[in-house]
Design a protein around this motif. Sequence first.
Motif, PDB file in Angstrom:
ATOM      1  N   PRO A 175      44.400  48.041  55.791  1.00 52.06           N
ATOM      2  CA  PRO A 175      44.337  48.164  57.195  1.00 52.06           C
ATOM      3  C   PRO A 175      45.809  48.960  57.594  1.00 52.06           C
ATOM      4  CG  PRO A 175      44.984  46.070  57.080  1.00 52.06           C
ATOM      5  CD  PRO A 175      44.506  46.515  55.652  1.00 52.06           C
ATOM      6  N   CYS A 189      43.385  49.034  66.129  1.00 51.41           N
ATOM      7  CA  CYS A 189      41.663  49.208  66.292  1.00 51.41           C
ATOM      8  C   CYS A 189      41.424  49.700  67.492  1.00 51.41           C
ATOM      9  CB  CYS A 189      41.357  47.663  66.431  1.00 51.41           C
ATOM     10  SG  CYS A 189      41.723  46.722  67.853  1.00 51.41           S
ATOM     11  N   VAL A 225      38.834  49.064  62.713  1.00 50.98           N
ATOM     12  CA  VAL A 225      39.991  49.049  62.288  1.00 50.98           C
ATOM     13  C   VAL A 225      40.592  50.197  61.527  1.00 50.98           C
ATOM     14  CG1 VAL A 225      41.758  47.613  61.005  1.00 50.98           C
ATOM     15  CG2 VAL A 225      39.721  46.622  62.214  1.00 50.98           C
TER      16      VAL A 225
END
Length: 299
Positions: A175, A189, A225
Amino acid sequence: MSCVDLETEDRLQYTFFPNRSGICQFRVRASNDAHIALSPSAAETTPMYEIFIGGWGNSKSVIRKNRTKPEVAEVPTPGILTDQDFRGFWVRWENGTISAGNEGEGSPFISFTDYERVPIEYVGFCTGWGARGSWVIEQREGGGPIAPAAYTQGAPYAANACWVASGNGQVPPRPFVGGEDSGETVYVCRSNFNGGLLPGKLVPSHGNGYVSWGGKEHPIYEYEVLCDFAGTWVATSGGNIPSGALAAGQSEDGEPLYVGRVVHDGALTVGKVQPSHGCLYIPYGGKELSFKDYEILVQ
């Protein structure tokens, strides 16, 4: 020539196919809002055109340029779509004229002629506003679909802008780190909310993400994400959007929204940049807070 089957969710995110032929033919099964994008690249960009078939509760169809209102063409088309069976359509672009018609009919039901000649090389398909779609698309050039991704203003399409669906506080692999709150890493996100696709923050220990809208902070339990993204943060202010800024979503009115962050109350918090409002909004402490000076995410 071959046909490609495509399933689209209620997400307003285009899946793009290469097409330089000047015509696209397809059949679609959806209750409303079958959207087609004509773009120079495999992304939502400027310039581009969109044809909304069966929008506004399956009551009308429109052509929009550059994702902005007012529409450049609009016609009533009540009941043009159905989720019970497939309906066939074609879209053409030639010498600045964009048109759409029903399968088997030579005359379009909607058209628009533009003084700007936009080189169309990709066609995108999506559904939204409560509708999912099943498509059968005539593929006139080789290559499979190009996954939906965020539009980037003032820069080429970012193939490494990857959004991974997740939920309930879960964090996908690799991420992109957005900030920090009380020692915990916060991630970038986005989520569909009240007709928009809003950038926000994911706080894993809370079991959810957050977006801001209407003056309030809203928890979200299903989100995407940002992953595998080689980006950086650039200081800016107001509605100044630097070249290469990553558009991660759009407002309910179709305005592109960007990813921004700011230090507030000791936390480095991620939120949405809305250029027309000239500020960054962050979800924090149950409220939507605005800031004129902030950092924005760029490639």
